[in-house]
Design a protein around this motif. Structure first.
Motif, short mmCIF file in Angstrom:
data_model
loop_
_atom_site.label_atom_id
_atom_site.label_comp_id
_atom_site.label_asym_id
_atom_site.label_seq_id
_atom_site.Cartn_x
_atom_site.Cartn_y
_atom_site.Cartn_z
N SER A 68 0.85 -1.17 -0.05
CA SER A 68 -0.01 -0.03 -0.05
C SER A 68 0.75 1.34 -0.05
CB SER A 68 -0.91 0.17 1.30
OG SER A 68 -0.16 0.03 2.49
N ASN A 69 2.14 1.17 0.25
CA ASN A 69 2.84 2.43 0.43
C ASN A 69 4.02 2.18 -0.82
OD1 ASN A 69 2.04 3.54 2.75
ND2 ASN A 69 3.23 2.20 4.13
N ARG A 94 3.48 -2.13 -12.03
CA ARG A 94 2.70 -1.10 -11.54
C ARG A 94 1.19 -1.73 -11.20
NH1 ARG A 94 1.62 4.69 -12.09
NH2 ARG A 94 0.41 5.19 -10.19
N GLU A 95 0.84 -1.28 -10.10
CA GLU A 95 -0.83 -1.84 -9.86
C GLU A 95 -1.67 -0.86 -10.20
OE1 GLU A 95 -4.19 -1.58 -7.36
OE2 GLU A 95 -2.48 -0.29 -6.75
N ILE A 96 -2.80 -1.17 -11.00
CA ILE A 96 -3.86 -0.28 -11.24
C ILE A 96 -5.06 -1.07 -10.82
CG2 ILE A 96 -4.82 0.79 -13.30
CD1 ILE A 96 -2.23 0.75 -14.54
N ASN A 97 -5.77 -0.27 -10.05
CA ASN A 97 -7.12 -1.05 -9.56
C ASN A 97 -6.97 -2.41 -9.03
OD1 ASN A 97 -8.36 1.41 -10.20
ND2 ASN A 97 -8.63 0.80 -12.22
N GLY A 98 -6.08 -2.75 -8.32
CA GLY A 98 -5.97 -3.98 -7.67
C GLY A 98 -5.41 -4.98 -8.70
N VAL A 99 -4.66 -4.81 -9.76
CA VAL A 99 -4.28 -5.73 -10.59
C VAL A 99 -2.79 -5.08 -10.95
CG1 VAL A 99 -4.39 -6.88 -12.76
CG2 VAL A 99 -6.59 -6.12 -11.69
N TYR A 100 -1.94 -6.08 -10.78
CA TYR A 100 -0.57 -5.71 -10.96
C TYR A 100 -0.31 -5.88 -12.51
CZ TYR A 100 0.06 -4.91 -6.13
OH TYR A 100 -0.04 -4.50 -5.10
N TYR A 101 0.68 -5.17 -13.18
CA TYR A 101 0.84 -5.40 -14.70
C TYR A 101 2.40 -4.96 -14.72
CZ TYR A 101 -4.00 -4.60 -15.66
OH TYR A 101 -5.45 -4.75 -15.92
N ASN A 102 2.85 -6.18 -15.82
CA ASN A 102 4.42 -6.09 -16.14
C ASN A 102 4.51 -5.03 -17.12
OD1 ASN A 102 6.91 -6.58 -17.33
ND2 ASN A 102 6.91 -8.57 -16.89
N ASP A 146 7.21 -4.21 -19.29
CA ASP A 146 8.13 -4.23 -19.88
C ASP A 146 7.99 -3.93 -21.37
OD1 ASP A 146 10.56 -5.22 -21.36
OD2 ASP A 146 10.35 -7.18 -20.03
N SER A 147 9.16 -3.05 -21.79
CA SER A 147 9.23 -2.69 -23.01
C SER A 147 9.29 -3.53 -24.24
CB SER A 147 10.13 -1.38 -23.25
OG SER A 147 11.61 -1.99 -22.90
N LYS A 148 9.76 -4.60 -23.88
CA LYS A 148 10.04 -5.78 -24.89
C LYS A 148 8.60 -6.21 -25.08
CE LYS A 148 14.45 -7.04 -23.45
NZ LYS A 148 15.40 -6.95 -24.99
N PHE A 149 7.43 -5.92 -24.62
CA PHE A 149 6.07 -6.23 -24.70
C PHE A 149 5.28 -5.34 -25.66
CE2 PHE A 149 6.08 -8.48 -20.41
CZ PHE A 149 7.00 -9.60 -20.62
N SER A 150 4.46 -5.86 -26.32
CA SER A 150 3.82 -4.75 -27.21
C SER A 150 2.88 -4.12 -26.41
CB SER A 150 3.10 -5.40 -28.49
OG SER A 150 2.41 -6.51 -28.14
N THR A 151 2.28 -4.62 -25.52
CA THR A 151 1.20 -4.02 -24.60
C THR A 151 1.52 -4.62 -23.11
OG1 THR A 151 -0.43 -5.95 -24.73
CG2 THR A 151 -0.70 -4.16 -26.25
N PRO A 152 1.06 -3.90 -22.07
CA PRO A 152 1.26 -4.47 -20.68
C PRO A 152 0.81 -5.52 -20.46
CG PRO A 152 0.48 -1.95 -20.64
CD PRO A 152 0.17 -2.63 -22.20
N SER A 153 1.53 -6.59 -19.75
CA SER A 153 1.22 -7.85 -19.29
C SER A 153 0.39 -8.07 -18.02
CB SER A 153 2.39 -8.75 -19.55
OG SER A 153 2.06 -10.06 -19.19
N LYS A 154 -0.34 -8.51 -17.95
CA LYS A 154 -1.34 -8.75 -16.62
C LYS A 154 -0.51 -9.83 -15.84
CE LYS A 154 -5.70 -9.87 -14.60
NZ LYS A 154 -7.22 -10.27 -15.01
N ILE A 155 -0.17 -9.24 -14.63
CA ILE A 155 0.45 -10.42 -13.50
C ILE A 155 -0.62 -11.01 -12.73
CG2 ILE A 155 1.81 -10.67 -11.72
CD1 ILE A 155 3.69 -8.42 -12.71
N GLY A 156 -1.47 -9.84 -12.15
CA GLY A 156 -2.73 -10.52 -11.50
C GLY A 156 -3.03 -9.88 -10.10
N ASN A 157 -3.71 -10.24 -9.18
CA ASN A 157 -3.83 -9.67 -7.89
C ASN A 157 -2.65 -9.70 -6.94
OD1 ASN A 157 -3.71 -12.35 -6.80
ND2 ASN A 157 -5.83 -12.74 -6.76
N LYS A 158 -2.65 -9.42 -5.77
CA LYS A 158 -1.78 -9.26 -4.95
C LYS A 158 -0.97 -10.53 -4.64
CE LYS A 158 -0.91 -8.13 -0.16
NZ LYS A 158 -1.40 -7.71 1.22
#
Length: 145
Positions: free
Chosen positions: A56-57, A87-95, A97-109
């Protein structure tokens, strides 16, 4: 604060990026960029348990990993380092990585903690925590202090 000229000297060889000038800027560049946005960076000791991070911090995460270069299916005996953000956005973490064409969903906490644990198993990985300066000064990024 580190100024732009000291991070990008007008020289052929820049001490803050890879020898060929193809990226992998060193941590000084990242820290200066974050500082210019009013943020701080904490180098996480990967011997610690990521379960004690106070998510949270923490505003974001940056991981440095190493990968082998390759030509098609042939792996070369050359390794490169690469920084990528999370980065976490609305409870979902995203990778991010600039090597990906779009952000990759990691998932919840819970999925994110598992992802971090897997990422930090390699001896060639580093984790930076992006926090507000007061969080860094008071170590509020860590639950057990």
């Amino acid at each position: 604060m580190v100024d732009k000229v000291s991070l990008s000297p007008d020289k052929f060889i820049n001490p803050h990026r890879s020898f060929l000038g193809l990226g992998n800027y060193d941590v000084n560049v990242i820290m200066a960029a974050l500082q210019s946005k009013g943020l701080s960076c904490v180098w996480f000791d990967k011997r610690r348990d990521v379960n004690f991070l106070d998510l949270s911090n923490i505003k974001g995460f940056i991981i440095n990993n190493q990968y082998s270069l390759g030509l098609g299916f042939v792996k070369l005996p050359v390794k490169r380092n690469h920084w990528f953000g999370i980065r976490e956005i609305n409870g979902v973490y995203y990778n991010l990585d600039s090597k990906f064409s779009t952000p990759s969903k990691i998932g919840n906490k819970s999925e994110f903690i598992n992802f971090l644990q897997e990422q930090l198993k390699g001896g060639d990985r580093e984790l930076l925590l992006i926090v507000n300066p007061s969080v860094e000064q008071e170590s509020r990024w860590w639950k057990e202090h």
